[in-house]
Design an enzyme around this catalytic site. Structure first.
Site, PDB file in Angstrom:
ATOM      1  N   LYS A  48      -4.523  -8.087  -5.659  1.00 39.50           N
ATOM      2  CA  LYS A  48      -6.088  -8.461  -5.296  1.00 39.50           C
ATOM      3  C   LYS A  48      -7.096  -7.280  -5.739  1.00 39.50           C
ATOM      4  O   LYS A  48      -6.501  -6.084  -5.892  1.00 39.50           O
ATOM      5  CB  LYS A  48      -5.923  -8.724  -3.911  1.00 39.50           C
ATOM      6  CG  LYS A  48      -5.774  -7.250  -2.967  1.00 39.50           C
ATOM      7  CD  LYS A  48      -6.304  -7.759  -1.491  1.00 39.50           C
ATOM      8  CE  LYS A  48      -6.409  -6.326  -0.996  1.00 39.50           C
ATOM      9  NZ  LYS A  48      -7.328  -6.503   0.265  1.00 39.50           N
ATOM     10  N   LYS A  69     -10.977  -2.103  -3.057  1.00 44.87           N
ATOM     11  CA  LYS A  69     -11.925  -1.029  -3.229  1.00 44.87           C
ATOM     12  C   LYS A  69     -11.295   0.327  -3.841  1.00 44.87           C
ATOM     13  O   LYS A  69     -12.045   0.975  -4.662  1.00 44.87           O
ATOM     14  CB  LYS A  69     -12.526  -0.371  -1.897  1.00 44.87           C
ATOM     15  CG  LYS A  69     -13.108  -1.414  -0.926  1.00 44.87           C
ATOM     16  CD  LYS A  69     -13.591  -0.722   0.412  1.00 44.87           C
ATOM     17  CE  LYS A  69     -13.484  -1.827   1.560  1.00 44.87           C
ATOM     18  NZ  LYS A  69     -12.073  -1.979   2.113  1.00 44.87           N
ATOM     19  N   LYS A 116       1.110  -1.315  -0.036  1.00 51.09           N
ATOM     20  CA  LYS A 116       0.005  -0.087   0.040  1.00 51.09           C
ATOM     21  C   LYS A 116       0.778   1.123  -0.161  1.00 51.09           C
ATOM     22  O   LYS A 116       0.726   2.260  -0.646  1.00 51.09           O
ATOM     23  CB  LYS A 116      -0.772  -0.035   1.052  1.00 51.09           C
ATOM     24  CG  LYS A 116      -2.056  -1.130   0.979  1.00 51.09           C
ATOM     25  CD  LYS A 116      -3.271  -1.144   1.450  1.00 51.09           C
ATOM     26  CE  LYS A 116      -4.381  -2.155   1.340  1.00 51.09           C
ATOM     27  NZ  LYS A 116      -5.471  -1.998   0.794  1.00 51.09           N
TER      28      LYS A 116
END
Ligand code: AQP
Length: 339
Positions: A201, A204, A118
């Protein structure tokens, strides 16, 4: 291992950092709903304090929190049987997280692969909260003496860290106070991948909306996204072994399996040799038939935000009743003086 027997108690959460995705549904929500029928207490949470580890527009965060609540209720979470609330309404989460920040080691956090993913190359600019987020996650779970955490594959490392924190706290203070929590990662769909890149993956907040199926997507959008999903030119293989090194093909088969509660082997048995022109429309129809009832109910619930807020507040009251004595006892163990 701690020798104290803890009452089975399930805790899990979802971050309102965007709309719910098919990954959340297959990797977490479906399992949470099923767990209500097992002999456990279930606590489910919109983890809004995790969401702000990256910038969130305040109005979008409020909306995202209500959307998670609506999604969980629409999928079958029953507030009469499960506790449903948003994390920031129970201040004990942040307080226990501070204690755990002082138990967890910097080296443990540095090993977390999700932080690396991230924060990317720009990790110096990431928030301190994003780095410390697994410690808050450990607090979320252990504040309720959570024994089982149903999650997708991507969260396994954080649940293992929760066990490390519990074990170190117990060891450092010579107590058997926190349980060693088990991750529950079961069934197909525990790792739903991005529709445009099978090595990442489904998230959102990925860059393109075409990468993900949102729970609130309409039938046409779902069909379009599956039609444009990246695949390779070969047809579906005769056995699942033929999906090795075909990440995008494997992902679509796994999604089909997750939506029908079958194994990938069973899906391949039905579609061996089929081309994408057959499989993708079948998958889109299936996804629409499974998601439409949930998204219709979500939309209905979202028309009455005050009712959602009331449900969350009632859940927070119940959550506080469990959390407060556990935090009080933690403070006592640590040696914080109280009057
Ligand atoms: N792609 C996925 N496949 C299977 N399970 C998934 N989960 C999330 N994505 C997938 C599971 O859903 C639960 C809630 O996760 P989360 O949304 O709180 O956190 P996240 O995994 O960090 O989600 P995102 O979508 O990647 O968020 P952003 O993009 O905002 O950072 C967890 O049980 C998770 O395993």
């Amino acid at each position: 291992m701690t020798d104290v027997q803890f009452t089975p108690r399930v805790f899990s959460g979802i971050k309102p950092s965007g709309g719910l995705t098919l990954g959340n549904y297959l990797g977490a929500i479906k399992r949470w709903v099923a767990m209500q029928d097992e002999a456990t207490e279930n606590i489910y949470c919109a983890v809004d304090m995790h969401a702000v580890t990256v910038w969130q527009d305040p109005a979008a965060l409020r909306q995202g929190t209500r959307e998670i609540a609506a999604g969980l209720l629409a999928a079958g979470i029953d507030p009469g049987r499960s506790i449903l609330f948003n994390q920031s309404r129970v201040h004990q989460h942040a307080e226990l997280a501070w204690v755990f920040n002082c138990v967890a080691r910097v080296g443990w956090m540095t090993r977390m692969t999700q932080f690396k993913d991230k924060a990317g190359a720009n990790s110096e600019k990431a928030s301190l909260g994003l780095y410390a987020y697994p410690s808050l996650m450990a607090a979320d779970i252990l504040l309720y003496h959570g024994t089982h955490v149903p999650v997708g594959e991507d969260q396994k490392q954080h649940v293992e860290l929760t066990r490390d924190i519990a074990a170190k706290f117990n060891h450092d203070y010579g107590v058997d106070f926190f349980p060693l929590t088990q991750p529950v990662i079961e069934g197909p769909g525990t790792r739903v991948m991005n529709l445009r890149d099978g090595s990442k993956k489904m998230s959102k907040s990925g860059d393109s909306d075409m990468e993900r199926i949102n729970m609130l997507d309409d039938a046409d959008t779902i069909a379009k996204k599956f039609k444009k999903a990246k695949t390779d030119p070969a047809p579906l293989p005769e056995t699942v072994d033929g999906l090795t090194d075909r990440a995008e093909a494997k992902n679509l088969v796994d999604i089909y399996a997750g939506l029908t509660d079958q194994t990938a082997e069973a899906v391949i048995a039905d579609y061996a040799g089929a081309g994408w022109g057959t499989f993708k429309p079948a998958l889109a129809d299936l996804a629409v038939s499974k998601l439409a009832p949930v998204s219709d109910e979500m939309k209905r619930l979202l028309n009455d935000p005050a009712e959602i807020d009331r449900t969350l507040e009632q859940g927070a009251d119940k959550a506080r009743d469990i959390a407060a004595p556990i935090l009080d006892r933690t403070y006592e163990i640590v040696g914080f003086l109280s009057s």
